[in-house]
Motif scaffolding. Structure first.
Motif, PDB file in Angstrom:
ATOM      1  N   ILE A   1       0.868  -1.171   0.000  1.00 21.73           N
ATOM      2  CA  ILE A   1       0.000   0.000   0.000  1.00 21.73           C
ATOM      3  C   ILE A   1       0.910   1.227   0.000  1.00 21.73           C
ATOM      4  N   ASP A   2       0.583   2.215  -0.825  1.00 18.92           N
ATOM      5  CA  ASP A   2       1.385   3.437  -0.889  1.00 18.92           C
ATOM      6  C   ASP A   2       0.492   4.583  -1.341  1.00 18.92           C
ATOM      7  N   ALA A   3       0.869   5.773  -0.967  1.00 19.61           N
ATOM      8  CA  ALA A   3       0.195   6.980  -1.442  1.00 19.61           C
ATOM      9  C   ALA A   3       0.811   7.396  -2.771  1.00 19.61           C
ATOM     10  N   GLY A   4       0.038   8.145  -3.537  1.00 17.81           N
ATOM     11  CA  GLY A   4       0.555   8.711  -4.772  1.00 17.81           C
ATOM     12  C   GLY A   4       1.493   9.866  -4.468  1.00 17.81           C
ATOM     13  N   PRO A   5       2.305  10.254  -5.443  1.00 21.98           N
ATOM     14  CA  PRO A   5       3.243  11.364  -5.239  1.00 21.98           C
ATOM     15  C   PRO A   5       2.560  12.648  -4.779  1.00 21.98           C
ATOM     16  N   GLU A   6       1.325  12.863  -5.196  1.00 27.82           N
ATOM     17  CA  GLU A   6       0.603  14.075  -4.802  1.00 27.82           C
ATOM     18  C   GLU A   6       0.299  14.113  -3.303  1.00 27.82           C
ATOM     19  N   PHE A   7       0.452  12.950  -2.632  1.00 25.17           N
ATOM     20  CA  PHE A   7       0.238  12.866  -1.188  1.00 25.17           C
ATOM     21  C   PHE A   7       1.509  12.464  -0.445  1.00 25.17           C
ATOM     22  N   GLY A   8       2.664  12.624  -1.087  1.00 28.88           N
ATOM     23  CA  GLY A   8       3.933  12.355  -0.436  1.00 28.88           C
ATOM     24  C   GLY A   8       4.443  10.937  -0.568  1.00 28.88           C
ATOM     25  N   GLY A   9       3.744  10.100  -1.312  1.00 26.50           N
ATOM     26  CA  GLY A   9       4.183   8.719  -1.506  1.00 26.50           C
ATOM     27  C   GLY A   9       4.994   8.562  -2.778  1.00 26.50           C
ATOM     28  N   ASP A  10       5.376   7.327  -3.048  1.00 27.81           N
ATOM     29  CA  ASP A  10       6.150   7.022  -4.240  1.00 27.81           C
ATOM     30  C   ASP A  10       5.310   6.368  -5.336  1.00 27.81           C
ATOM     31  N   GLY A  11       4.041   6.115  -5.046  1.00 26.53           N
ATOM     32  CA  GLY A  11       3.167   5.481  -6.040  1.00 26.53           C
ATOM     33  C   GLY A  11       3.548   4.048  -6.331  1.00 26.53           C
ATOM     34  N   LEU A  12       4.148   3.352  -5.351  1.00 31.58           N
ATOM     35  CA  LEU A  12       4.638   1.983  -5.573  1.00 31.58           C
ATOM     36  C   LEU A  12       3.726   0.916  -4.964  1.00 31.58           C
ATOM     37  N   GLY A  13       2.494   1.273  -4.689  1.00 30.08           N
ATOM     38  CA  GLY A  13       1.579   0.296  -4.111  1.00 30.08           C
ATOM     39  C   GLY A  13       0.142   0.679  -4.381  1.00 30.08           C
ATOM     40  N   TYR A  14      -0.749  -0.148  -3.870  1.00 31.17           N
ATOM     41  CA  TYR A  14      -2.172   0.081  -4.036  1.00 31.17           C
ATOM     42  C   TYR A  14      -2.628   1.237  -3.168  1.00 31.17           C
ATOM     43  N   ARG A  15      -3.635   1.958  -3.630  1.00 28.93           N
ATOM     44  CA  ARG A  15      -4.215   3.045  -2.863  1.00 28.93           C
ATOM     45  C   ARG A  15      -5.347   2.484  -2.003  1.00 28.93           C
ATOM     46  N   PRO A  16      -5.443   2.862  -0.758  1.00 28.96           N
ATOM     47  CA  PRO A  16      -6.430   2.274   0.146  1.00 28.96           C
ATOM     48  C   PRO A  16      -7.883   2.369  -0.327  1.00 28.96           C
ATOM     49  N   LYS A  17      -8.308   3.529  -0.770  1.00 25.39           N
ATOM     50  CA  LYS A  17      -9.707   3.646  -1.203  1.00 25.39           C
ATOM     51  C   LYS A  17      -9.974   2.805  -2.446  1.00 25.39           C
ATOM     52  N   ALA A  18      -9.034   2.785  -3.368  1.00 23.18           N
ATOM     53  CA  ALA A  18      -9.195   1.971  -4.569  1.00 23.18           C
ATOM     54  C   ALA A  18      -9.235   0.483  -4.219  1.00 23.18           C
ATOM     55  N   LEU A  19      -8.495   0.085  -3.186  1.00 24.33           N
ATOM     56  CA  LEU A  19      -8.558  -1.311  -2.728  1.00 24.33           C
ATOM     57  C   LEU A  19      -9.966  -1.686  -2.288  1.00 24.33           C
ATOM     58  N   MET A  20     -10.672  -0.726  -1.709  1.00 26.39           N
ATOM     59  CA  MET A  20     -12.054  -0.981  -1.317  1.00 26.39           C
ATOM     60  C   MET A  20     -12.908  -1.315  -2.536  1.00 26.39           C
ATOM     61  N   LEU A  21     -12.686  -0.602  -3.642  1.00 27.18           N
ATOM     62  CA  LEU A  21     -13.430  -0.884  -4.867  1.00 27.18           C
ATOM     63  C   LEU A  21     -13.056  -2.249  -5.430  1.00 27.18           C
ATOM     64  N   SER A  22     -11.780  -2.611  -5.338  1.00 27.56           N
ATOM     65  CA  SER A  22     -11.353  -3.945  -5.778  1.00 27.56           C
ATOM     66  C   SER A  22     -12.008  -5.033  -4.928  1.00 27.56           C
ATOM     67  N   ALA A  23     -12.111  -4.779  -3.626  1.00 25.71           N
ATOM     68  CA  ALA A  23     -12.759  -5.748  -2.740  1.00 25.71           C
ATOM     69  C   ALA A  23     -14.226  -5.914  -3.111  1.00 25.71           C
ATOM     70  N   LEU A  24     -14.885  -4.820  -3.418  1.00 27.38           N
ATOM     71  CA  LEU A  24     -16.289  -4.880  -3.816  1.00 27.38           C
ATOM     72  C   LEU A  24     -16.452  -5.689  -5.102  1.00 27.38           C
ATOM     73  N   ALA A  25     -15.656  -5.365  -6.112  1.00 25.89           N
ATOM     74  CA  ALA A  25     -15.743  -6.081  -7.388  1.00 25.89           C
ATOM     75  C   ALA A  25     -15.345  -7.543  -7.225  1.00 25.89           C
ATOM     76  N   GLY A  26     -14.312  -7.803  -6.442  1.00 25.84           N
ATOM     77  CA  GLY A  26     -13.884  -9.184  -6.233  1.00 25.84           C
ATOM     78  C   GLY A  26     -14.945 -10.014  -5.543  1.00 25.84           C
ATOM     79  N   CYS A  27     -15.575  -9.448  -4.523  1.00 29.67           N
ATOM     80  CA  CYS A  27     -16.615 -10.162  -3.787  1.00 29.67           C
ATOM     81  C   CYS A  27     -17.789 -10.510  -4.710  1.00 29.67           C
ATOM     82  N   SER A  28     -18.299  -9.514  -5.405  1.00 30.50           N
ATOM     83  CA  SER A  28     -19.430  -9.753  -6.290  1.00 30.50           C
ATOM     84  C   SER A  28     -19.025 -10.634  -7.473  1.00 30.50           C
ATOM     85  N   GLY A  29     -17.827 -10.416  -7.996  1.00 28.47           N
ATOM     86  CA  GLY A  29     -17.351 -11.235  -9.116  1.00 28.47           C
ATOM     87  C   GLY A  29     -17.249 -12.706  -8.769  1.00 28.47           C
ATOM     88  N   LEU A  30     -16.789 -13.001  -7.552  1.00 25.35           N
ATOM     89  CA  LEU A  30     -16.720 -14.401  -7.120  1.00 25.35           C
ATOM     90  C   LEU A  30     -18.109 -15.014  -7.056  1.00 25.35           C
TER      91      LEU A  30
END
Length: 139
Positions: free
Chosen positions: A26-55
């Motif tokens: 997990i990492d923040a984007g450069p605009e928030f002081g991160g290096d952009g080398l990981g998943y963004r927390p809020k976007a992970l929530m959307l992935s969890a939603l899609a993954g759950c329903s997709g399964l």
């Protein structure tokens, strides 16, 4: 039953988080002081939603023996302007591809996931409006 993960600070804005299926960064984007080398927390929530329903939907496609050559979901979360920014609306588009799609059964599979089986969807409903669209593509 419970889920327990461990999230450990790596450096700067990066964290490593355990998950039953493997670790993720997990990492923040450069605009928030991160290096952009990981998943963004809020976007992970959307992935969890899609993954759950997709399964759910994939399981029903298999059980109903439906002919589907491809299936994908596009999920978009619309954020509030005020801090902390939270999702107020979430759009979930289900895309089914195939030459002989049973649209009624596929709609039923999506409805069952959305209304009955997907726990992540139920959690999202506590704080956001969920809008569902189903698209059929003949291949």
């Amino acid at each position: 039953m419970s889920h327990k993960i461990t999230t450990t600070w790596v450096e700067n804005m990066q964290f490593e988080s355990t998950n039953p299926g493997g670790n993720l960064r997990i990492d923040a984007g450069p605009e928030f002081g991160g290096d952009g080398l990981g998943y963004r927390p809020k976007a992970l929530m959307l992935s969890a939603l899609a993954g759950c329903s997709g399964l759910d939907v994939a399981s029903m496609i298999k059980k109903m023996r439906l002919e589907v050559s491809d299936f994908k979901m596009e999920t978009e979360g619309l954020l509030t302007d005020a801090e902390p920014a939270v999702y107020h609306t979430v759009l979930v588009d289900y895309h089914f591809y195939g030459s002989d799609l049973d649209q009624d059964k596929l709609r039923r599979a999506v409805d069952l996931s959305v209304d009955k089986y997907c726990g992540v969807m139920a959690m999202f409903r506590k704080f956001a409006e969920i809008k569902i669209n189903i698209h059929f593509h003949r291949t």
